[in-house]
Design an enzyme around this catalytic site. Structure first.
Site, PDB file in Angstrom:
ATOM      1  N   LYS A  26      69.869  63.027  39.037  1.00  0.00           N
ATOM      2  CA  LYS A  26      69.037  64.068  38.588  1.00  0.00           C
ATOM      3  C   LYS A  26      69.161  65.288  39.586  1.00  0.00           C
ATOM      4  O   LYS A  26      69.239  66.652  39.190  1.00  0.00           O
ATOM      5  CB  LYS A  26      67.366  63.650  38.689  1.00  0.00           C
ATOM      6  N   GLN A  86      59.881  58.791  40.847  1.00  0.00           N
ATOM      7  CA  GLN A  86      60.788  57.769  40.098  1.00  0.00           C
ATOM      8  C   GLN A  86      59.949  56.605  40.042  1.00  0.00           C
ATOM      9  O   GLN A  86      59.534  55.793  40.934  1.00  0.00           O
ATOM     10  CB  GLN A  86      62.059  57.562  41.080  1.00  0.00           C
ATOM     11  N   ASP A 132      57.839  65.511  33.967  1.00  0.00           N
ATOM     12  CA  ASP A 132      58.339  63.845  33.363  1.00  0.00           C
ATOM     13  C   ASP A 132      57.379  63.816  32.152  1.00  0.00           C
ATOM     14  O   ASP A 132      57.424  63.101  31.379  1.00  0.00           O
ATOM     15  CB  ASP A 132      57.838  62.823  34.308  1.00  0.00           C
TER      16      ASP A 132
END
Ligand code: NAP
Length: 286
Positions: free
Chosen positions: A54, A98, A121
């Protein structure tokens, strides 16, 4: 094999190229580059690879990356403090925690602390609520990537029978809502669904997001259906999806492989979300 194979890697590259161009235009207009902060707690090797990917992609499209890595024994309060700091940091347009986090940390709960304006997200309750209400907002990346694949192949969703196998907050539920928003007739299946093969056979668009290697059999697929395999399963045969690809491809008109199907779309949509978040923040400064 009858089906056309969807090249997720190529489509993801196109999306990333589009984002890179848009970022260059944005900066040329005098704006700061969008910034993506990732937070990784612990040393799970798979998570470290995901976060590294990412961050690399963030730099490649001309955005700024803020790569926060905390040791596995970090206290919950320290992660909370970092998220609050990132919420207040004007250089940070998007924040990604994460998951999964180490067992002593409530990763799901921490996600709720992320400023919804920076929720790239799409997992905060505000983002989930906006999606459920059909209002504009930041959408979860993998489901958004599935819709992008369908759109790039001109799959007609209006009135189509869509069956989503899996109802997680991360994939199944938001994808069902995105399909509903496109006027598909959506059925969501899960571990207690009766006669799952029969339900799948109804689908014009069949999505598997389960986490069980090759569970969806060829004879679960209606002739001409579009099959999207979100699953990523590590087996002795390597990486496989939730769909028995060879058998399903005999019936499907379009199908995603694993790997190189849905997987590459997730980072591409994360980048797009980060740019969108930066634009929205510039339009409504804190
Ligand atoms: P998850 O949270 O474990 O959810 C799995 C879902 O599948 C649950 O709703 C579960 O039902 C359902 N299920 C389990 N066994 C079933 C069965 N025998 N029949 C019907 N439904 C069944 O998983 P997830 O996070 O949604 O991920 C699903 C898969 O997608 C995994 O392989 C994951 O690695 C992959 N994934 C890929 C990406 C990507 O970037 N491509 C991103 C995220 C996830 P219940 O709710 O009844 O338990």
């Amino acid at each position: 094999m009858a089906a056309t194979v969807i090249d997720g890697r190529a489509i993801a590259e196109q999306v990333r190229g589009d984002v890179a161009r848009d970022v260059a235009d944005w900066v040329a207009q005098g704006n700061d580059p969008p910034g993506l902060a990732t937070v990784l707690v612990g040393d799970d090797p798979a998570s470290a690879v995901y976060v590294g990917g990412k961050q690399k992609a963030t730099h490649e499209v001309g955005m700024e990356g803020f790569d926060h890595r905390l040791p596995a024994d970090t206290a919950q309060e320290e992660v909370e403090a970092l998220l609050q700091e990132l919420n207040a940091d004007l250089r940070v347009s998007g924040i990604l925690l994460q998951l999964p986090t180490p067992a002593h940390i409530d990763g799901g709960g921490l996600t709720w602390l992320i400023d919804p304006a920076k929720d790239v997200d799409g997992l905060t309750p505000v983002s989930a609520g906006l999606l459920a209400k059909g209002r504009p907002g930041l959408r979860p990346c993998t489901p958004a990537g599935v819709i992008e694949l369908l759109d790039r192949h001109d799959v007609a969703l209006e009135g189509a029978e869509a069956v989503v196998v899996g109802r997680s907050d991360l994939v199944g539920k938001p994808l069902a809502q995105l399909l509903l928003a496109r006027n598909a007739t959506v059925t969501v299946c899960h571990s207690r669904t009766r006669d799952l093969p029969d339900v799948c056979r109804r689908a014009d668009v069949l999505v598997a997001a389960v986490g069980r290697p090759r569970m969806v059999q060829g004879d679960w697929v209606k002739d001409g259906a579009v099959v999207i395999d979100v699953g990523i399963n590590r087996t002795d045969d390597g990486l496989v999806g939730d769909v028995d690809f060879d058998a399903a491809a005999e019936h499907a008109s379009l199908i995603t492989p694993v790997p190189r199907g849905v997987g590459p779309m997730t980072i591409a949509m994360l980048l797009r979300n980060t740019l969108e978040a930066a634009r929205a923040q510039a339009a409504t400064p804190a």
